[in-house]
Design an enzyme around this catalytic site. Structure first.
Site, PDB file in Angstrom:
ATOM      1  N   GLY A 121       0.894  -1.250  -0.037  1.00  0.00           N
ATOM      2  CA  GLY A 121      -0.013   0.062   0.134  1.00  0.00           C
ATOM      3  C   GLY A 121       0.923   1.461   0.175  1.00  0.00           C
ATOM      4  O   GLY A 121       0.160   2.231   0.082  1.00  0.00           O
ATOM      5  N   GLY A 170      12.633  -5.800 -37.700  1.00  0.00           N
ATOM      6  CA  GLY A 170      11.809  -6.338 -38.107  1.00  0.00           C
ATOM      7  C   GLY A 170      10.912  -7.712 -37.048  1.00  0.00           C
ATOM      8  O   GLY A 170      11.190  -7.485 -36.108  1.00  0.00           O
ATOM      9  N   GLU A 186      12.297   3.101  -8.430  1.00  0.00           N
ATOM     10  CA  GLU A 186      13.223   4.372  -7.845  1.00  0.00           C
ATOM     11  C   GLU A 186      12.273   5.800  -7.953  1.00  0.00           C
ATOM     12  O   GLU A 186      12.900   6.765  -8.055  1.00  0.00           O
ATOM     13  CB  GLU A 186      14.457   4.492  -8.609  1.00  0.00           C
ATOM     14  CG  GLU A 186      15.512   3.272  -8.301  1.00  0.00           C
ATOM     15  CD  GLU A 186      16.271   3.223  -7.041  1.00  0.00           C
ATOM     16  OE1 GLU A 186      16.207   4.241  -6.388  1.00  0.00           O
ATOM     17  OE2 GLU A 186      17.049   2.298  -7.132  1.00  0.00           O
TER      18      GLU A 186
END
Length: 378
Positions: free
Chosen positions: A127, A335, A359
């Site tokens: 959280g 490709g 970070e």
């Protein structure tokens, strides 16, 4: 390249390049597929002393400047950024101890690392991601000079390997506080399962679980209640530093794309002769060089002791968003083959994506930049 390297820097870079190509590169594909990196695969880094580069000389380390250290880890990240981050994460934890800890704590951390130990920096919770102030893992005083730790940290880099942890916990009526502790034999401490990630798979990422873990008051790093400030100050350096690994990923993508474009023929000539392909490669080269210069300038600021909160966020945001464009261009040059695991560029694209999230997400970086501008323009 845009940077001017010293002879010593070039020598160090070459040594790391040779080690990485010889000892790490042969294992990258299998480790990426399995998501498991054996601890012994880091022995070559220990033998070269890469784990001691950022440890101050007074604690027995190399005390190398950030500018040169960044160059070295850019080179290591060309082979695998997750592998490089495993060593760098130890420095992330160490920086908090250097910034706010006692000399005794700094020496202890250095001694653990010198013995081929890994560090872990534990902030994030289920959280509490971008909102680090929402940390709920608790550190409750027991009245006998100890703290009882409970809760779960998630996305802990080096969780499985960690010999020493700098973690952040909330003391009731005091606030978020940094603690440093060894993991060996620590009752109530356990490591959760390794995250099955999209990319960056050579970097170990786990939960850390605390069930009535007892830590002494001496484990506190800095002033109780000032943990968030300590963490953010350390992250100012880390945000710029992780960008150097981003440059390594981009440089590898450019290298692979140019080599492939010179041998792949369509319409009777190598595709590097096709203007639209040239445009893709040129855009890649521009972003790589600009990113490298930005990282280098921020490292110089850190070495000079200049506050680089804004510059670190600018560097992190610019470089990590260039990464997605550069690695995507590399796939485009290849490709259909670029979308196949037979070639390395699809992995580089997967590895690049996390850099805009960890970070501090790029959305948070923009908020930081704006706050700094508000203060500058009084």
């Amino acid at each position: 390249m845009a940077l001017l390297y010293t002879e010593d820097q070039l020598s160090l870079i070459e040594m790391v390049r040779d080690m990485a190509e010889r000892d790490v590169a042969p294992h990258v594909v299998e480790c990426d597929r399995s998501g498991d990196t054996p601890r012994e695969l880091f022995d070559p880094c220990f033998e070269m002393g890469l784990h001691m580069l950022e440890v101050p000389e007074e604690f027995g380390g190399a005390g190398m400047d950030y500018e040169t250290t960044a160059m070295i880890f850019e080179e290591l990240a060309k082979v695998d950024a997750g592998y490089a981050d495993t060593i760098v994460t130890t420095f992330v934890a160490l920086r908090n101890v250097i910034i706010a800890g006692t000399p005794e704590q700094g020496q202890h951390f250095a001694d653990v690392v010198a013995n081929n130990g890994f560090g872990c920096f534990a902030v994030t919770e289920p959280g509490a991601g971008s909102d680090a102030g929402a940390i709920r893992c608790s550190a409750v005083p027991d009245g006998n000079g100890n703290y009882i730790i409970n809760g779960t940290k998630c996305f802990a880099t080096n969780g499985l390997y960690a010999d020493i942890v700098v973690g952040f916990f909330r003391i009731p009526d005091v606030g978020i506080t940094a603690f440093m502790f060894d993991t060996e034999g620590l009752a109530g401490y356990s490591v959760g399962a390794h995250e099955d990630k999209m990319g960056f798979r050579m970097s170990n990422t786990t939960d850390l679980i605390f069930e009535d873990v007892v830590l002494p008051e001496s484990a506190i790093v800095g002033v109780p209640g000032q943990g968030l400030k300590i963490a953010l100050n350390g992250l100012n350096i880390s945000r710029a530093f992780l960008s150097t690994m981003g440059v390594g990923i981009m440089q590898r993508a450019l290298d692979e794309a140019v080599k492939y474009a010179k041998i792949r023929e369509q319409f009777g000539k190598p595709i590097i002769e096709q203007q639209l392909v040239q445009g893709l490669l040129a855009d890649m080269a521009i972003k790589v060089e600009a990113s490298r210069c930005l990282v280098n300038n921020t490292m110089k600021m850190i070495d000079a002791g200049i506050d680089c909160r804004k510059e670190a966020s600018i560097t992190k945001t610019f470089v990590t968003e260039c990464m997605e464009q550069v690695t995507s261009n590399a796939i485009q040059v290849f490709g259909g083959y670029g979308y196949s695991r037979e070639y390395p560029v699809e992995k580089l694209y997967r590895d690049a994506r996390i850099f805009q999230i960890f970070e501090g997400s790029n959305q948070i970086q923009r908020t930081t930049i704006a706050k700094c501008l508000k203060k500058e323009y009084k």
